[in-house]
Design a protein around this motif. Structure first.
Motif, PDB file in Angstrom:
ATOM      1  N   ALA A   3       0.849  -1.194   0.000  1.00 55.58           N
ATOM      2  CA  ALA A   3       0.000   0.000   0.000  1.00 55.58           C
ATOM      3  C   ALA A   3       0.880   1.238   0.000  1.00 55.58           C
ATOM      4  O   ALA A   3       1.944   1.269   0.634  1.00 55.58           O
ATOM      5  CB  ALA A   3      -0.921   0.011   1.207  1.00 55.58           C
ATOM      6  N   LEU A   4       0.433   2.253  -0.731  1.00 57.58           N
ATOM      7  CA  LEU A   4       1.079   3.558  -0.732  1.00 57.58           C
ATOM      8  C   LEU A   4       0.053   4.558  -0.206  1.00 57.58           C
ATOM      9  O   LEU A   4      -0.975   4.799  -0.850  1.00 57.58           O
ATOM     10  CB  LEU A   4       1.529   3.941  -2.141  1.00 57.58           C
ATOM     11  N   VAL A   5       0.301   5.105   0.966  1.00 58.02           N
ATOM     12  CA  VAL A   5      -0.636   6.014   1.621  1.00 58.02           C
ATOM     13  C   VAL A   5      -0.092   7.431   1.527  1.00 58.02           C
ATOM     14  O   VAL A   5       1.065   7.695   1.888  1.00 58.02           O
ATOM     15  CB  VAL A   5      -0.849   5.623   3.091  1.00 58.02           C
ATOM     16  N   LEU A   6      -0.919   8.341   1.058  1.00 57.75           N
ATOM     17  CA  LEU A   6      -0.503   9.727   0.871  1.00 57.75           C
ATOM     18  C   LEU A   6      -0.922  10.557   2.077  1.00 57.75           C
ATOM     19  O   LEU A   6      -2.117  10.771   2.316  1.00 57.75           O
ATOM     20  CB  LEU A   6      -1.106  10.292  -0.412  1.00 57.75           C
ATOM     21  N   CYS A  88       4.094  11.067  -6.299  1.00 56.41           N
ATOM     22  CA  CYS A  88       4.198  10.190  -5.128  1.00 56.41           C
ATOM     23  C   CYS A  88       4.580   8.774  -5.544  1.00 56.41           C
ATOM     24  O   CYS A  88       5.406   8.121  -4.896  1.00 56.41           O
ATOM     25  CB  CYS A  88       2.880  10.172  -4.366  1.00 56.41           C
ATOM     26  N   VAL A  89       3.976   8.291  -6.636  1.00 57.75           N
ATOM     27  CA  VAL A  89       4.336   6.961  -7.155  1.00 57.75           C
ATOM     28  C   VAL A  89       5.784   6.961  -7.614  1.00 57.75           C
ATOM     29  O   VAL A  89       6.534   6.005  -7.359  1.00 57.75           O
ATOM     30  CB  VAL A  89       3.400   6.563  -8.310  1.00 57.75           C
ATOM     31  N   VAL A 102      -1.961  -0.805  -3.696  1.00 58.04           N
ATOM     32  CA  VAL A 102      -3.106   0.092  -3.596  1.00 58.04           C
ATOM     33  C   VAL A 102      -2.583   1.447  -3.163  1.00 58.04           C
ATOM     34  O   VAL A 102      -1.747   1.550  -2.263  1.00 58.04           O
ATOM     35  CB  VAL A 102      -4.167  -0.438  -2.607  1.00 58.04           C
ATOM     36  N   MET A 103      -3.017   2.506  -3.853  1.00 57.45           N
ATOM     37  CA  MET A 103      -2.678   3.865  -3.450  1.00 57.45           C
ATOM     38  C   MET A 103      -3.890   4.483  -2.780  1.00 57.45           C
ATOM     39  O   MET A 103      -4.988   4.511  -3.364  1.00 57.45           O
ATOM     40  CB  MET A 103      -2.249   4.712  -4.654  1.00 57.45           C
ATOM     41  N   TYR A 172      -6.710   3.760  -5.560  1.00 52.80           N
ATOM     42  CA  TYR A 172      -6.346   3.233  -6.872  1.00 52.80           C
ATOM     43  C   TYR A 172      -5.551   1.943  -6.660  1.00 52.80           C
ATOM     44  O   TYR A 172      -4.828   1.804  -5.675  1.00 52.80           O
ATOM     45  CB  TYR A 172      -5.455   4.219  -7.636  1.00 52.80           C
ATOM     46  N   LEU A 173      -5.647   1.026  -7.628  1.00 50.55           N
ATOM     47  CA  LEU A 173      -4.829  -0.187  -7.607  1.00 50.55           C
ATOM     48  C   LEU A 173      -4.041  -0.280  -8.900  1.00 50.55           C
ATOM     49  O   LEU A 173      -4.593  -0.067  -9.988  1.00 50.55           O
ATOM     50  CB  LEU A 173      -5.704  -1.428  -7.428  1.00 50.55           C
TER      51      LEU A 173
END
Length: 354
Positions: A3-6, A88-89, A102-103, A172-173
């Protein structure tokens, strides 16, 4: 899956609260918005989380720690300045490697979590999958147009005249193809690398980008009105419990949560509502859809449909509605006042009403 959490960004729409606090840590029912997202990620079976942080990194790190309180392992990824979701990605590629992920935007609130969304992505195996909701003002968000087969055909970031009422929800995935996409796009007119442009690049280059429609509530809590609505939704789902003390002259009605150490004296609390640890409510009325955080003092006042952050003092105010009041705020009556007040007050403020 990762997971990428902003959890960066400026939070300009929630100022003045976010002049001194991270927008992702503003509480819903006395729990930070960000925590709901982290719990949803853990419930989906994901354990490795990369968290993008900016100017409020120290505050976010202090609240989240290493992620073990959620059953997660959190790696912090600094972003010097907000430069778009696709950026960020880009800066997270070392953490993400070639794994699907998952973002999740840390200031979004999704009722029901993301497990169904993640399971569908794993089952179908597209290159990307976006979460969509039909809304009345899609021009505030990224807007998606679908083809006859229901696949994503065109994405536009905050169009002035949207051709669709389908807005991108902040989840988003992606598979590893997104890394090529974010390297290929150019900054938009806003000077940011837009995730909508990266997803459009995937579509234009033959990738399979599918959509998933959200069934429950979704709220982008970037505006005060949306934050109060999300607070109402969370409170509506709580059963209520009383761990603090309530004197015999007070009245508790409906689903009310009173945390340990809280004290209710000669007051009425009408749910859904929550009162935090160590807070004293004296000779006051706390109405439906209200959250009062820890170590507050409310005396001779009326509050309804509002959020009051920790260590604040409200004395002699009738009446506060639809308000967001920051930490360590003092609001006291000075002279005769009108019947109702509406406040958006930042941390460490003092307000004397007229």
């Amino acid at each position: 899956m990762k997971a990428l959490v902003l959890a960066g960004g400026k939070g300009t729409r929630l100022r003045p609260i976010t002049h001194t606090s991270a927008k992702q840590l503003v509480p819903l029912a006395n729990k930070p918005i960000l925590f709901y997202g982290l719990e949803a990620i853990a419930e989906a079976g994901i354990t490795e989380v990369g968290m993008i942080v900016g100017d409020t990194a120290a505050e976010v790190k202090a609240a989240v720690g290493d992620g073990s309180q959620f059953g997660l392992k959190v790696t912090y990824i600094p972003q010097e300045s907000p430069a778009g979701l696709a950026h960020c990605v880009l800066i997270a590629q070392d953490f993400l490697a070639d794994d699907p992920f998952v973002m999740y935007l840390g200031d979004n609130f999704i009722v029901g979590g993301i497990s169904e969304f993640v399971e569908e992505f794993v089952r179908k195996g597209p290159n990307a999958q976006v979460l969509l909701a039909k809304i009345d003002q899609p021009e505030r968000f990224g807007v998606v147009e679908l083809d006859v087969n229901g696949r994503v055909e065109r994405l536009v970031e905050k169009p002035k005249e949207p051709k669709s009422d389908l807005a991108l929800v902040g989840v988003y995935l992606f598979d590893r193809n997104i890394h090529e996409a974010v390297r290929a796009i150019e900054p938009s007119g806003r000077g940011e690398l837009e995730i909508t442009d990266a997803i459009q690049w995937l579509v234009d280059n033959g990738s399979n980008v599918e959509a998933h429609f959200i069934n429950g509530w979704w709220i982008d809590t970037g505006k005060v009105e949306d934050l109060l609505e999300a607070n109402r939704i969370v409170l509506d789902q709580m059963e209520g419990s009383i761990e603090g003390t309530v004197d015999e002259t007070s009245e508790i009605a409906g689903r009310v949560t009173i945390a340990r150490g809280a004290e209710i004296v000669r007051s009425v609390i009408r749910g859904p509502a929550i009162i935090g640890e160590g807070t004293r409510i004296v000779d006051s009325f706390i109405g439906p859809c209200s959250s009062v955080h820890d170590s507050c003092l409310i005396t001779d006042s009326e509050i309804e449909h509002s959020i009051v952050l920790g260590e604040s003092v409200i004395d002699g105010i009738r009446r506060i509605e639809g308000s967001l009041i920051g930490k360590n705020v003092h609001i006291r009556r000075a002279q005769a006042q009108p019947r109702a007040y509406k406040f958006i007050v930042g941390d460490h403020s003092q307000v004397f009403t007229l």
